[in-house]
Design an enzyme around this catalytic site. Structure first.
Site, mmCIF file in Angstrom:
data_model
loop_
_atom_site.group_PDB
_atom_site.id
_atom_site.type_symbol
_atom_site.label_atom_id
_atom_site.label_comp_id
_atom_site.label_asym_id
_atom_site.label_seq_id
_atom_site.Cartn_x
_atom_site.Cartn_y
_atom_site.Cartn_z
ATOM 1 C CG ASP A 46 -13.475 6.104 -1.461
ATOM 2 O OD1 ASP A 46 -13.501 5.884 -0.228
ATOM 3 O OD2 ASP A 46 -12.402 6.111 -2.115
ATOM 4 N NE ARG A 79 -3.944 0.465 1.768
ATOM 5 C CZ ARG A 79 -5.172 0.442 2.283
ATOM 6 N NH1 ARG A 79 -5.464 1.145 3.360
ATOM 7 N NH2 ARG A 79 -6.135 -0.280 1.708
ATOM 8 C CB CYS A 128 -13.991 0.965 -0.598
ATOM 9 S SG CYS A 128 -13.533 2.692 -0.403
ATOM 10 N NE ARG A 134 -10.612 -5.685 0.142
ATOM 11 C CZ ARG A 134 -9.810 -4.692 0.531
ATOM 12 N NH1 ARG A 134 -10.328 -3.569 0.989
ATOM 13 N NH2 ARG A 134 -8.496 -4.790 0.407
ATOM 14 C CD GLN A 148 -12.836 -2.010 -1.398
ATOM 15 O OE1 GLN A 148 -12.054 -1.929 -0.486
ATOM 16 N NE2 GLN A 148 -14.067 -2.463 -1.239
ATOM 17 C CG HIS A 172 -8.305 -0.031 -3.177
ATOM 18 N ND1 HIS A 172 -7.530 -1.126 -2.849
ATOM 19 C CD2 HIS A 172 -9.013 0.268 -2.050
ATOM 20 C CE1 HIS A 172 -7.755 -1.459 -1.585
ATOM 21 N NE2 HIS A 172 -8.642 -0.627 -1.081
HETATM 22 N N1 NVA Z 1 -9.870 6.541 -1.643
HETATM 23 C C1 NVA Z 1 -9.573 6.094 -0.310
HETATM 24 C C2 NVA Z 1 -9.825 4.625 -0.179
HETATM 25 C C3 NVA Z 1 -9.623 4.071 1.200
HETATM 26 C C4 NVA Z 1 -9.797 2.576 1.255
HETATM 27 C C5 NVA Z 1 -8.130 6.428 0.014
HETATM 28 O O1 NVA Z 1 -7.273 6.307 -0.872
HETATM 29 O O2 NVA Z 1 -7.860 6.847 1.143
HETATM 30 N N1 CP Z 2 -11.370 -0.435 1.938
HETATM 31 C C1 CP Z 2 -10.118 -0.502 2.429
HETATM 32 O O1 CP Z 2 -9.145 -0.725 1.723
HETATM 33 O O2 CP Z 2 -10.043 -0.332 3.777
HETATM 34 P P1 CP Z 2 -8.721 -0.189 4.639
HETATM 35 O O3 CP Z 2 -8.124 1.154 4.329
HETATM 36 O O4 CP Z 2 -9.204 -0.306 6.051
HETATM 37 O O5 CP Z 2 -7.776 -1.285 4.260
#
Ligand code: NVA
Ligand code: CP
Length: 303
Positions: free
Chosen positions: A222, A100, A262, A290, A130, A127
């Site tokens: 989101d 990540r 998500c 997930r 997801q 992502h």
């Molecule tokens: N768009 C959000 C998704 C979190 C799972 C982010 O990147 O923070």
């Molecule tokens: N939806 C998602 O990726 O959640 P987290 O940021 O908790 O991993």
């Protein structure tokens, strides 16, 4: 040859199969599988995570393997060791790496230099993992994906980009409703439109939230400020307020529409409590999925 999942397009020809395997694994949740026996997943997280971290770690445990959480601040990466060297070193220890990252180019660089499969666990562009859980949830709810209309309202971010690609390859119509300046990534949009031409679906970006949601089978949103967007949070909240998912806007969707997010969610911002906690919401089923989808992905990557 090792394979990576950096984009939804890396699953282009097998998304259906992955979803079917996820459903099978969900039905046989506690059956013992040892596809990952003696295998180790290294999970690098530059940003916080609840779902991705716990689902990947649980997936490895249920497949008989092990996962190691790696925080760059506790690694030499945090002191300047390069992504490429980290990839080469970790490849000597672990069998799969999830990453990540703030920057998509770092995920690509890690994958290019790792000799083991790399899973993108979210970056600034996509992502992908997801979306597998999102589509599995829709398939459970609607029995199919092709021909559905999915409306995404809000920030044209990493999740929106991956939804566009996933929708295009599965033959779903994807409508993104967002203000000017918040459109999804141009190149992704182009790739999605190109795929949609062969699957016969529509990819539409509109500034009219009602047009986006009209007769939709699924309504998705989101967070307005993604991780890393903290400094522009207030501006985004102001700019995106007309794209909130609330009871008025979802009244334009089909009566049996499914609400997806998500997560994490901010009630009162991108979605109101009555929608996310209402009867059409499937967000916790989506979150649980997930685990099943991550299990299926690891199962296949280790095959
Ligand atoms: N768009 C959000 C998704 C979190 C799972 C982010 O990147 O923070
Ligand atoms: N939806 C998602 O990726 O959640 P987290 O940021 O908790 O991993």
């Amino acid at each position: 040859m090792k394979r990576d999942i950096i984009s939804v397009l890396d699953m282009e020809n097998e998304l259906d199969e992955i979803i079917d395997l996820s459903m099978k694994l969900k039905r046989n949740r506690y059956e013992s599988y040892d596809h990952a026996r003696n295998r180790v997943l290294g999970m690098i997280f530059e940003k916080p995570s609840t779902r991705t971290r716990v689902s990947l770690e649980t997936a490895m445990a249920q497949l008989g393997g092990h996962a190691i959480y790696l925080n760059p601040n506790d690694m030499q990466m945090g002191r300047g060791e390069t992504v490429a060297d980290t990839a080469r070193v970790l490849s000597g220890f672990v069998d799969v790496i999830s990453y990540r990252a703030f920057s998509h180019s770092n995920v690509v660089e890690l994958a290019q230099n790792a000799s083991v499969p790399v899973i993108n666990a979210l970056d600034d562009l996509e992502h992908p993992v997801q979306i597998v859980a999102d589509f599995m949830t829709l398939k459970e709810k609607k029995g199919r994906l092709g021909g559905l209309k999915l409306a995404y309202l809000g920030d044209g971010n990493n999740v929106a980009n991956s939804l566009l690609l996933g929708g295009a390859i599965t033959g779903m119509d994807v409508y993104v409703g967002c203000p000017r300046g918040y459109e999804p990534n141009k190149e992704i949009l182009e790739k999605a439109k190109q795929r949609a031409r062969s699957t016969g679906s529509s990819i539409v970006v509109t500034q009219d939230p009602v047009e986006a949601v009209k007769d939709a089978d699924a309504v998705y949103t989101d967070v307005w400020a993604s991780m890393g967007d903290e400094s522009v949070r207030e501006k985004k909240e102001k700019d995106l307020k007309n794209f909130q998912v609330n009871s008025e806007i979802v009244s334009h969707a089909k009566k049996d529409y499914t609400f997806l997010h998500c997560l994490p969610a901010h009630r009162g911002l991108e979605v109101t409590g009555d929608v996310i906690d209402g009867v059409n919401s499937a967000v916790f089923q989506e979150a649980e999925n997930r685990l099943h989808t991550e299990k299926a992905l690891i199962y296949r990557l280790l095959e």
